[in-house]
Design an enzyme around this catalytic site. Sequence first.
Site, mmCIF file in Angstrom:
data_model
loop_
_atom_site.group_PDB
_atom_site.id
_atom_site.type_symbol
_atom_site.label_atom_id
_atom_site.label_comp_id
_atom_site.label_asym_id
_atom_site.label_seq_id
_atom_site.Cartn_x
_atom_site.Cartn_y
_atom_site.Cartn_z
ATOM 1 C CG ASP A 57 46.225 19.305 -1.385
ATOM 2 O OD1 ASP A 57 45.921 20.485 -1.157
ATOM 3 O OD2 ASP A 57 46.354 18.849 -2.544
ATOM 4 C CD GLU B 288 47.981 27.187 3.685
ATOM 5 O OE1 GLU B 288 47.368 28.069 4.279
ATOM 6 O OE2 GLU B 288 48.684 27.410 2.670
ATOM 7 C CB ILE C 187 43.764 29.285 3.305
ATOM 8 C CG1 ILE C 187 42.987 29.091 1.999
ATOM 9 C CG2 ILE C 187 42.809 29.584 4.455
ATOM 10 C CD1 ILE C 187 42.075 27.880 2.007
ATOM 11 C CG ASP C 188 45.511 31.661 8.865
ATOM 12 O OD1 ASP C 188 45.201 32.823 9.157
ATOM 13 O OD2 ASP C 188 46.009 30.853 9.685
ATOM 14 C CG ASP D 164 45.689 23.590 -7.344
ATOM 15 O OD1 ASP D 164 46.200 23.767 -6.223
ATOM 16 O OD2 ASP D 164 45.095 22.543 -7.668
#
EC number: 3.2.1.22
Length: 659
Positions: free
Chosen positions: A156, A201, A204-205, A223
Amino acid sequence: MRALVPMVVAATALASPAPALKPRLDDGLARTPQMGWNTYNQYNCFPNESIVHENAQALVDTGLADLGYRYVTIDCGWGVEDRLPNGTITWNPELFPQGFPAMGQYLHDLGLLFGVYGDSGILLCGSPPNITGSLYYEDIDARTFAEWGADSLKYDNCYSDAATNYPNVNYAPSTSPHPRFANMSRYIQAQDRDILFQVCEWGIDFPALWAPEIGHSWRIGNDIIPHWRSIFRTLNQAVPQTDFAGPGQWPDLDMLLVGLDGVLTVPEEQTHFSLWSILKSPLTIGAAIPGMRAESLEILSNADVIAFNQDALGVSAALRRRWSDEGYEVWSGPLEGGRTIAAVINWRDEDREITLDLPDIGLQYAETLQNVWADETVNGVKTSYSSVVEAHGVMLVQLAETVEEGVYPADVFAATNRDVTTFSDVYAITSSPNFVLNITLTEVTAAATNITIITDSSRRPISTSIPAGSSSISTSVSLIAGSNNTITIRNAPPLSSITLSPPEPTYYTGAQDFTLTSPAGAYTCPDAYCLPAGSKIVDLSTESAATAHINSSTSGSKYLEIDYINNEVAFDSSWGWGANSRNLTIKVNDNNPVRLEVPLSGRHSELFGPGLGWWDSGRLGVLTDGWIKGTNELVLSNEGGEGGFTKYAPDVVGIAVYD
């Protein structure tokens, strides 16, 4: 404006250049999406030994384990704040008195696999009370997980951004999470044990560009929340990532809500499970299995739907068409053996009959169609199939022995009476006199043959001649948008088939062919971005518009393909009504506008990538009414955006008009 090569499928994605993905490590893991059970959705960050034992045993007792649900993962809340004197991470002995090695052995004795959970930050998600994470301890933690007998690691992203003093969550960190996840991956791969690595993650990115090199799956977004609306939000985020799926690398749409008390209706659970399956997401049960309602257990146990997910071809379904005003959409993809899987989602709050036009999924005919949830199999499906779909439900169909879109075998579609052959159930994506009809005979003609062609929309018959020594001929014909056209051919020799191709579209570039009202403006993109035009309209909103004047050869309905850009990713807003979508309205002349709620299109990092993902085009098609012969006014805006949709429309690269 310029001509554009016609698209074969009703809606596709336009991908701006992306770095080539490196092959996934050849470790033999996750050749199909992983399946299992996780503690989080039901028990949040409060797991314990008896909870895991009871649910693991239930996986076996219910037959779910035999169906493939084998990874049992203990999510957040299992650890303690301090490490042991030797630096190793450890479990909370009050929650897991027998310890994690014993837990691994218990699961292995049941024929299951042991999934552990860690964090790339200094603390685990769910802290406080504080539970230590793996940041700066990747080497020793990877060895510890392996010594415990772990078979998978869900990793996570909480408390991980050093630059902002390790907050619980930072959706816009100053550096990419990639290096932290790559570091743990390297140590996991160094262990003398196969451990499936799940990158978590939260999208993100844009991890689809880098996660396949280091992990077996990656979370595409934030989530999932226990509400029906999260299904739409998640699917919108999945749209630009479906083609990254493949053996050993799977986009993870997050855990299943199926079986959670009071969250989804049975039709909603069927929709949720169906789409996660055909998009090749890992299938991870998040509900308590003991005492689960029978309907939910039946959904999770559906062998056909599981087989679609585990199909050896490993290709995800993709979004094909979306009817925002009508409240439904179509996804489809290929399966092994030349089969096709398709899902039609009913977003409305009412049961209703919905028609699937096979050309929208690239097909014209299916010898067999299996409607999975209706438990119905139909033979000889030509052009269209209709079925009642419950509120928020799904029509999930498997099609086999198919014929591709635009091809009409005479023995399937035609009826002959003496010298007259009529093809029925002919589909037209648009109303136009410029469809190309190719007629194929069963044998070469000995002499020139004059034939006559009649369609529903042609004002006069078309007379043409098949040359001697030929077995085919092509001509232009007029058709009306829809699936009920007929084509009648008189005086022809025996026919094998006809093939129809749509008219070549004309492309109207947003930044050049439209007149803009402030604050909308034109933006030129770097080479090879904002495809296919290299520019786009920006800042379309409830307060601005883009207008073009377009000539049409006929009146009626016209099919448009819209190249849009949207990278407004719902991170913070995902907990509420964030939907990863933007609203566009298309108005022809003085008719009511057609609304299209477009998904994400970005295929680069929203933080560090070129254009922050706002140079990557997607494409969706819409059918618009109210066209007249001659000059038409086409207006793009976001009418009604103040009424619950986003204020801003997507950026628009251009529109292809099929006339």
